[in-house]
Design a protein around this motif. Sequence first.
Motif, PDB file in Angstrom:
ATOM      1  N   ILE A  77      16.877  20.456   8.769  1.00  0.00           N
ATOM      2  CA  ILE A  77      17.632  20.337   9.924  1.00  0.00           C
ATOM      3  C   ILE A  77      18.924  20.865   9.743  1.00  0.00           C
ATOM      4  CG2 ILE A  77      18.822  18.652  11.466  1.00  0.00           C
ATOM      5  CD1 ILE A  77      16.626  16.839  11.329  1.00  0.00           C
ATOM      6  N   HIS A  78      19.496  21.757  10.441  1.00  0.00           N
ATOM      7  CA  HIS A  78      20.752  22.541  10.191  1.00  0.00           C
ATOM      8  C   HIS A  78      21.809  21.828  10.519  1.00  0.00           C
ATOM      9  CE1 HIS A  78      23.057  26.173   9.609  1.00  0.00           C
ATOM     10  NE2 HIS A  78      23.734  25.989  10.627  1.00  0.00           N
ATOM     11  N   GLY A  79      21.707  20.694  11.585  1.00  0.00           N
ATOM     12  CA  GLY A  79      22.992  19.949  11.579  1.00  0.00           C
ATOM     13  C   GLY A  79      23.773  20.052  12.791  1.00  0.00           C
ATOM     14  N   ALA A  80      23.417  20.781  14.056  1.00  0.00           N
ATOM     15  CA  ALA A  80      24.213  21.190  15.183  1.00  0.00           C
ATOM     16  C   ALA A  80      24.968  19.935  15.792  1.00  0.00           C
ATOM     17  CB  ALA A  80      23.401  21.681  16.114  1.00  0.00           C
ATOM     18  N   SER A  81      25.995  20.187  16.179  1.00  0.00           N
ATOM     19  CA  SER A  81      26.826  18.781  16.742  1.00  0.00           C
ATOM     20  C   SER A  81      25.994  18.157  17.486  1.00  0.00           C
ATOM     21  CB  SER A  81      28.073  19.642  17.458  1.00  0.00           C
ATOM     22  OG  SER A  81      27.750  20.427  18.614  1.00  0.00           O
ATOM     23  N   GLN A  82      24.914  18.747  18.544  1.00  0.00           N
ATOM     24  CA  GLN A  82      24.290  17.754  19.432  1.00  0.00           C
ATOM     25  C   GLN A  82      23.602  16.778  18.605  1.00  0.00           C
ATOM     26  OE1 GLN A  82      24.801  21.131  19.542  1.00  0.00           O
ATOM     27  NE2 GLN A  82      25.495  21.792  21.413  1.00  0.00           N
ATOM     28  N   HIS A  83      22.753  17.136  17.541  1.00  0.00           N
ATOM     29  CA  HIS A  83      21.982  16.413  16.791  1.00  0.00           C
ATOM     30  C   HIS A  83      22.639  15.358  15.892  1.00  0.00           C
ATOM     31  CE1 HIS A  83      18.290  15.456  14.649  1.00  0.00           C
ATOM     32  NE2 HIS A  83      19.182  15.182  13.699  1.00  0.00           N
ATOM     33  N   LEU A  84      23.918  15.767  15.464  1.00  0.00           N
ATOM     34  CA  LEU A  84      24.856  14.847  14.875  1.00  0.00           C
ATOM     35  C   LEU A  84      25.337  13.597  15.785  1.00  0.00           C
ATOM     36  CD1 LEU A  84      26.935  17.275  12.745  1.00  0.00           C
ATOM     37  CD2 LEU A  84      25.205  16.033  11.907  1.00  0.00           C
ATOM     38  N   ALA A  85      25.416  13.964  17.029  1.00  0.00           N
ATOM     39  CA  ALA A  85      26.047  13.070  17.723  1.00  0.00           C
ATOM     40  C   ALA A  85      24.730  11.927  17.969  1.00  0.00           C
ATOM     41  CB  ALA A  85      26.081  13.536  19.422  1.00  0.00           C
ATOM     42  N   GLY A  86      23.602  12.142  17.808  1.00  0.00           N
ATOM     43  CA  GLY A  86      22.337  11.317  17.892  1.00  0.00           C
ATOM     44  C   GLY A  86      22.236  10.271  16.793  1.00  0.00           C
ATOM     45  N   ILE A  87      22.999  10.689  15.556  1.00  0.00           N
ATOM     46  CA  ILE A  87      22.760  10.135  14.245  1.00  0.00           C
ATOM     47  C   ILE A  87      24.356   9.521  13.663  1.00  0.00           C
ATOM     48  CG2 ILE A  87      20.625  11.372  13.713  1.00  0.00           C
ATOM     49  CD1 ILE A  87      22.218  12.953  11.680  1.00  0.00           C
ATOM     50  N   SER A  88      25.133   9.510  14.499  1.00  0.00           N
ATOM     51  CA  SER A  88      26.541   9.197  13.856  1.00  0.00           C
ATOM     52  C   SER A  88      26.481   7.781  13.492  1.00  0.00           C
ATOM     53  CB  SER A  88      27.463   9.498  14.825  1.00  0.00           C
ATOM     54  OG  SER A  88      27.261   8.781  16.378  1.00  0.00           O
ATOM     55  N   ASP A  89      25.718   6.940  14.259  1.00  0.00           N
ATOM     56  CA  ASP A  89      25.656   5.495  13.611  1.00  0.00           C
ATOM     57  C   ASP A  89      24.826   5.180  12.376  1.00  0.00           C
ATOM     58  OD1 ASP A  89      27.596   4.793  15.729  1.00  0.00           O
ATOM     59  OD2 ASP A  89      26.051   4.952  17.348  1.00  0.00           O
ATOM     60  N   ALA A  90      24.071   6.243  11.878  1.00  0.00           N
ATOM     61  CA  ALA A  90      23.333   6.047  10.756  1.00  0.00           C
ATOM     62  C   ALA A  90      23.975   5.730   9.619  1.00  0.00           C
ATOM     63  CB  ALA A  90      22.501   7.173  10.425  1.00  0.00           C
ATOM     64  N   LYS A  91      23.726   4.504   8.836  1.00  0.00           N
ATOM     65  CA  LYS A  91      24.306   3.789   7.885  1.00  0.00           C
ATOM     66  C   LYS A  91      24.323   4.916   6.679  1.00  0.00           C
ATOM     67  CE  LYS A  91      25.131  -0.059   9.794  1.00  0.00           C
ATOM     68  NZ  LYS A  91      24.285   0.244  10.892  1.00  0.00           N
ATOM     69  N   VAL A  92      23.461   5.461   6.298  1.00  0.00           N
ATOM     70  CA  VAL A  92      23.043   6.521   5.077  1.00  0.00           C
ATOM     71  C   VAL A  92      22.568   7.813   5.786  1.00  0.00           C
ATOM     72  CG1 VAL A  92      22.284   7.154   2.908  1.00  0.00           C
ATOM     73  CG2 VAL A  92      23.322   4.952   3.377  1.00  0.00           C
ATOM     74  N   ILE A  93      22.863   9.020   5.707  1.00  0.00           N
ATOM     75  CA  ILE A  93      22.330  10.180   5.891  1.00  0.00           C
ATOM     76  C   ILE A  93      22.121  10.954   4.841  1.00  0.00           C
ATOM     77  CG2 ILE A  93      22.560  12.386   7.419  1.00  0.00           C
ATOM     78  CD1 ILE A  93      24.420  10.930   9.148  1.00  0.00           C
TER      79      ILE A  93
END
Length: 328
Positions: free
Chosen positions: A273-289
Amino acid sequence: MSQKYMNDISVILFAPSGFDRAAQGVAGEGRRLADAFGGRLHAVILGTPDQASANAIAAIANDITVIDDPRLADYQPELYLQALTQVLRPLAPRAVLMSNDTYSQELAPRLAHRLGGSAVGDAVEIRPSDQTLSVRRSVYGGKAEAIIELKRSPAVVWLRARALAPATPRADDLAAVSRAECQLSITNQLHLVERVVAATGETRLEDARVIVSGGRGIGGPEPFRDLEAVAALLSGQVAASRAACDSGWVPPSLQVGQTGKKVAPGLYLAVAIHGASQHLAGISDAKVIAAINIDPDAPIFKHCTFGIVEDYRKVIPLLRERLASAQR
């Protein structure tokens, strides 16, 4: 005559969901706000909760109102609004909290209008003050944060409840339960034509503690079987970026991101996963990435706790082998 608002907090819960992670989060935030204001916590439940859920909610709230009118068995936005307005108006709470489900996102602004209050959504934190509530939320696809001050009561807020900590149950002094009888008028009624339940595994994606997610770099649908195997060994769920879903490799129900599902797992493993801002918005609350990507300049590496710069096809088989041997 203007409405006098109390320092109490109301939380809206939907009985079909049970006292799941989202309900625990919104109830926990409501408990903290009620204690901060020196008020009471009211739980308003649409539908009839199961006994285990009712007991869990009663150990957190001060009062519970159950709205179990048979006309509310299927979601009807107009009837839901009528019922909630009739119950909440006499309570006159300082704030009404809802979780980030589809129902809440539709109901919150309309409910705020009917109660003469203000509304905001996608909140990640609520800060109390003497006269107002301040809400923190992500903007611009997670690239920035905004602090919004709500001056009109009640403040109707739907929030990322799954990322919030639940409240500590009380050992005694359980909440009193009452049942509301609402005057509902059916106009412009919607009719449920068909209900389609997508296969989501044992745990809903939003409630998963571990998520293994694949992106465009996976290259096709077949590699997702390897991700499913890794997810199974971790007792987790498989997800995907929008690019993988748009390509038809996996169903849209697995999409995570700004236009997909917002998740808050303990571990989010991003594979190719490249990590576009739209995807990061959906995982911002993950404890560990954790990320695996062949491109050392992929944006995902700026947001992960652990990263491996390598072709995922070399890493995933080794990871799968190690996890399998650890369980033998």
